[in-house]
Design a protein around this motif. Structure first.
Motif, PDB file in Angstrom:
ATOM      1  N   CYS A   8     -64.113   2.965  52.510  1.00 19.39           N
ATOM      2  CA  CYS A   8     -62.647   2.745  52.971  1.00 19.39           C
ATOM      3  C   CYS A   8     -62.430   2.327  54.431  1.00 19.39           C
ATOM      4  O   CYS A   8     -63.080   2.972  55.287  1.00 19.39           O
ATOM      5  CB  CYS A   8     -61.664   4.097  52.664  1.00 19.39           C
ATOM      6  SG  CYS A   8     -60.076   3.710  53.058  1.00 19.39           S
ATOM      7  N   CYS A  11     -59.696   4.986  56.271  1.00 17.25           N
ATOM      8  CA  CYS A  11     -60.261   6.640  56.669  1.00 17.25           C
ATOM      9  C   CYS A  11     -61.989   6.733  56.695  1.00 17.25           C
ATOM     10  O   CYS A  11     -62.306   7.730  56.897  1.00 17.25           O
ATOM     11  CB  CYS A  11     -59.852   7.567  55.673  1.00 17.25           C
ATOM     12  SG  CYS A  11     -60.441   7.440  53.819  1.00 17.25           S
ATOM     13  N   GLU A  13     -63.981   6.653  54.047  1.00 16.88           N
ATOM     14  CA  GLU A  13     -64.570   7.403  52.871  1.00 16.88           C
ATOM     15  C   GLU A  13     -65.504   6.718  52.011  1.00 16.88           C
ATOM     16  O   GLU A  13     -65.000   5.492  51.542  1.00 16.88           O
ATOM     17  CB  GLU A  13     -63.286   7.930  52.022  1.00 16.88           C
ATOM     18  CG  GLU A  13     -63.900   8.591  50.670  1.00 16.88           C
ATOM     19  CD  GLU A  13     -64.158   9.982  51.055  1.00 16.88           C
ATOM     20  OE1 GLU A  13     -64.335  10.578  52.214  1.00 16.88           O
ATOM     21  OE2 GLU A  13     -64.617  10.656  50.077  1.00 16.88           O
ATOM     22  N   CYS A  30     -59.020   3.747  47.598  1.00 17.75           N
ATOM     23  CA  CYS A  30     -59.730   4.875  48.073  1.00 17.75           C
ATOM     24  C   CYS A  30     -59.232   6.143  47.298  1.00 17.75           C
ATOM     25  O   CYS A  30     -58.141   6.288  47.474  1.00 17.75           O
ATOM     26  CB  CYS A  30     -59.503   4.975  49.609  1.00 17.75           C
ATOM     27  SG  CYS A  30     -60.247   6.558  50.335  1.00 17.75           S
ATOM     28  N   CYS A  33     -57.343   8.453  50.231  1.00 17.60           N
ATOM     29  CA  CYS A  33     -56.247   8.215  50.923  1.00 17.60           C
ATOM     30  C   CYS A  33     -55.578   7.174  50.312  1.00 17.60           C
ATOM     31  O   CYS A  33     -54.168   6.862  50.478  1.00 17.60           O
ATOM     32  CB  CYS A  33     -56.290   7.839  52.485  1.00 17.60           C
ATOM     33  SG  CYS A  33     -57.068   6.135  52.593  1.00 17.60           S
TER      34      CYS A  33
HETATM   35 ZN   LIG Z   1     -59.369   6.157  52.665  1.00 21.45          ZN
END
Ligand SMILES: [Zn+2]
Length: 70
Positions: A8, A11, A13, A30, A33
């Motif tokens: 991501c 964020c 991730e 994602c 988020c």
């Molecule tokens: Zn994310």
């Protein structure tokens, strides 16, 4: 069925997405988020890493072989 790794861009991730085929247009989002701005981590293909800052989201859902420089 290929599984691609994504990260991501919002964020950070990391997550994996399973595609039914190389042409699958699954929207990558994602799981943490919900951002759709994810970049694909290419482990098998080289040469597109430096391109992810521009148009990375668009290329995130298509096969590397079909969206490279023409
Ligand atoms: Zn994310």
């Amino acid at each position: 069925m290929p599984i691609y790794e994504f990260k991501c861009r919002k964020c950070g991730e990391p997550f994996e997405v399973l595609f039914r085929s190389r042409e699958d247009k699954t929207v990558v989002a994602c799981p943490k988020c919900g951002s759709k701005k994810a970049e694909r981590l290419l482990s098998a293909f080289a040469g597109k890493i430096g391109n992810t800052s521009a148009g990375g989201a668009e290329c995130g859902s298509c096969a590397a072989t079909s969206c490279g420089p023409s």
